[in-house]
Scaffold this motif. Structure first.
Motif, PDB file in Angstrom:
ATOM      1  N   UNK A   1       5.156 -97.702  -8.707  1.00  0.00           N
ATOM      2  CA  UNK A   1       6.370 -98.295  -8.761  1.00  0.00           C
ATOM      3  C   UNK A   1       6.344 -99.685  -8.212  1.00  0.00           C
ATOM      4  N   UNK A   2       5.228 -99.895  -7.478  1.00  0.00           N
ATOM      5  CA  UNK A   2       5.014-101.256  -6.822  1.00  0.00           C
ATOM      6  C   UNK A   2       4.839-102.292  -7.875  1.00  0.00           C
TER       7      UNK A   2
ATOM      8  N   UNK B   1      10.103-108.303 -10.949  1.00  0.00           N
ATOM      9  CA  UNK B   1      10.823-108.701 -10.016  1.00  0.00           C
ATOM     10  C   UNK B   1       9.900-109.661  -8.974  1.00  0.00           C
ATOM     11  N   UNK B   2       8.745-109.525  -9.430  1.00  0.00           N
ATOM     12  CA  UNK B   2       7.657-110.585  -8.739  1.00  0.00           C
ATOM     13  C   UNK B   2       7.256-110.217  -7.135  1.00  0.00           C
ATOM     14  N   UNK B   3       6.583-111.037  -6.523  1.00  0.00           N
ATOM     15  CA  UNK B   3       6.153-110.682  -5.074  1.00  0.00           C
ATOM     16  C   UNK B   3       7.268-110.730  -4.196  1.00  0.00           C
TER      17      UNK B   3
ATOM     18  N   UNK C   1       1.648-101.319   4.410  1.00  0.00           N
ATOM     19  CA  UNK C   1       1.631-102.731   4.125  1.00  0.00           C
ATOM     20  C   UNK C   1       0.214-103.404   3.673  1.00  0.00           C
ATOM     21  N   UNK C   2      -0.841-103.187   4.343  1.00  0.00           N
ATOM     22  CA  UNK C   2      -2.082-103.838   3.832  1.00  0.00           C
ATOM     23  C   UNK C   2      -2.237-103.537   2.231  1.00  0.00           C
TER      24      UNK C   2
ATOM     25  N   UNK D   1      10.251-107.418  -0.359  1.00  0.00           N
ATOM     26  CA  UNK D   1      11.606-106.933   0.296  1.00  0.00           C
ATOM     27  C   UNK D   1      11.539-105.489   0.330  1.00  0.00           C
ATOM     28  N   UNK D   2      11.129-104.735  -0.646  1.00  0.00           N
ATOM     29  CA  UNK D   2      10.866-103.451  -0.551  1.00  0.00           C
ATOM     30  C   UNK D   2      10.052-102.833   0.376  1.00  0.00           C
ATOM     31  N   UNK D   3       8.757-103.451   0.421  1.00  0.00           N
ATOM     32  CA  UNK D   3       7.807-102.994   1.324  1.00  0.00           C
ATOM     33  C   UNK D   3       8.109-102.897   2.885  1.00  0.00           C
TER      34      UNK D   3
END
Length: 266
Positions: free
Chosen positions: A73-74, A81-83, A151-152, A88-90
Motif C-alpha cells: 500500500x505504501x 501521491x509521492x513522498x 518508520x525506518x 503523512x500517513x506514516x
C-alpha cells in the motif's frame, strides 16, 4: 464543503488507501503477539533445518499476514501521491500505534472484576488477568519495536521506490514495488523481533521469558523469507490495483498525479 471533498476522486482515493493502510498497520500490531507455525497451519510437518544452532521452521508472528500489505500500500500511495503523501500517513499510523501502546498499558493496570476472572476459569483459564497482562504486555513491546521498524522501513521503502522509478520510468511496476518492499521488509523483520522478544523481556519483568539471540535471528530469517515470498506472489495484485486506479481516476488525471508524485512539473 465536505460533499465537494468527498466527490473529488483523488481525495476520495487517498482517504480510501490511507484508511486501509492505517487499519492494517494497527491490526498487525494487535495480532503480532501470536507466534504461529506456518507448516502446521498448512497441515505439514515443520522443516526443522539447523540454522544458527537452532532448528529452523516457519514460526512466524501473526503480524506477517498484514505487513506485506502495508508496504505494498505504501508503494501504491507513493506512486500517485509521492513522498509527502506517504510521509503523512506514516506519521499518522505511527501516532496511532503509539496511542494503542499507551491504551494497552492503561488497560493492563486496571483491577479486574471477580466475576470476569471466574468466567474464564470455566474456560480453563485459571488467571485471566495474568494472561491478559502477559499477552498485552508482550504486545506492547512488539508495538515499540514495530514503531521504530515501521518508520525506518517506510523511509527505506519510499527512497528505494523513487530511486528505482527514476531509473526505469513508468515501466517495470513490479520491480520498483516488489524491490522496495523486499528492502524495507528486511529491516522491519529484524528490528521488530529483536526489540520485542530480546530487549523487551529483559527490560520489563512482565514480558515473559526473553528469547536467545540465536532464536531471534532464526525467527527473523523465517519471517523475512515468508514476507519476501508473499511480496512476490502479490505482484499480480499490484498490477490489478494500478489498473483499477487508472480507470477510476482516468488516464489523464492518473498521469498528472504520477508526474507530480515524482516531483516533475505538470
Amino acid at each position: 464543503m465536505i460533499h465537494t471533498i468527498i466527490r473529488h476522486r483523488p481525495t476520495r482515493l487517498y482517504i480510501l488507501l490511507g484508511t486501509f493502510f492505517v487499519a492494517n498497520a494497527i491490526i498487525a500490531e494487535v495480532v503480532g503477539v501470536k507466534i504461529f507455525s506456518l507448516e502446521r497451519t498448512l497441515g505439514i510437518s515443520p522443516l526443522n533445518i539447523s540454522i544458527l544452532g537452532n532448528y529452523f521452521s516457519f514460526n512466524l508472528t501473526a503480524g506477517v499476514l498484514l505487513w506485506p500489505v502495508v508496504f505494498i500500500m505504501t508503494d501504491i500511495i507513493n506512486e500517485y501521491y509521492g513522498m509527502k503523501g506517504v510521509r503523512f500517513l506514516s506519521f499518522l499510523a505511527a501516532g496511532l500505534i503509539a496511542y494503542t501502546f499507551i491504551m494497552f498499558q492503561g488497560a493492563i493496570f486496571l483491577t479486574p472484576a471477580d466475576f470476569w476472572v471466574h468466567n474464564y476459569v470455566k474456560n480453563h483459564v485459571p488467571n485471566a488477568d495474568y494472561a491478559y497482562r502477559v499477552m498485552l504486555g508482550q504486545g506492547s513491546w512488539i508495538i515499540v519495536g514495530s514503531l521504530g521498524a515501521f518508520l525506518l522501513g517506510q523511509i527505506l521503502d519510499v527512497a528505494s521506490f523513487h530511486r528505482i522509478k527514476k531509473i526505469t520510468g513508468e515501466k517495470a511496476i513490479w520491480l520498483r514495488s516488489t524491490g522496495s518492499t523486499l528492502i524495507s521488509q528486511l529491516v522491519d523483520s529484524f528490528v521488530v523481533l529483536f526489540i520485542a522478544f530480546y530487549i523487551g523481556p529483559r527490560v520489563s519483568s512482565n514480558q515473559g521469558e526473553p528469547w536467545s539471540l540465536k532464536l531471534v535471528l532464526s525467527i527473523c530469517v523465517g519471517n523475512y523469507i515468508y514476507k519476501s515470498i508473499i511480496a512476490i506472489v502479490m505482484t499480480p495484485v499490484i498490477y490489478w490495483v494500478h489498473n483499477w486506479i487508472e480507470r477510476y481516476l482516468g488516464h489523464e488525471m492518473a498521469a498528472k498525479m504520477k508526474q507530480g508524485a515524482m516531483g516533475e512539473e505538470i
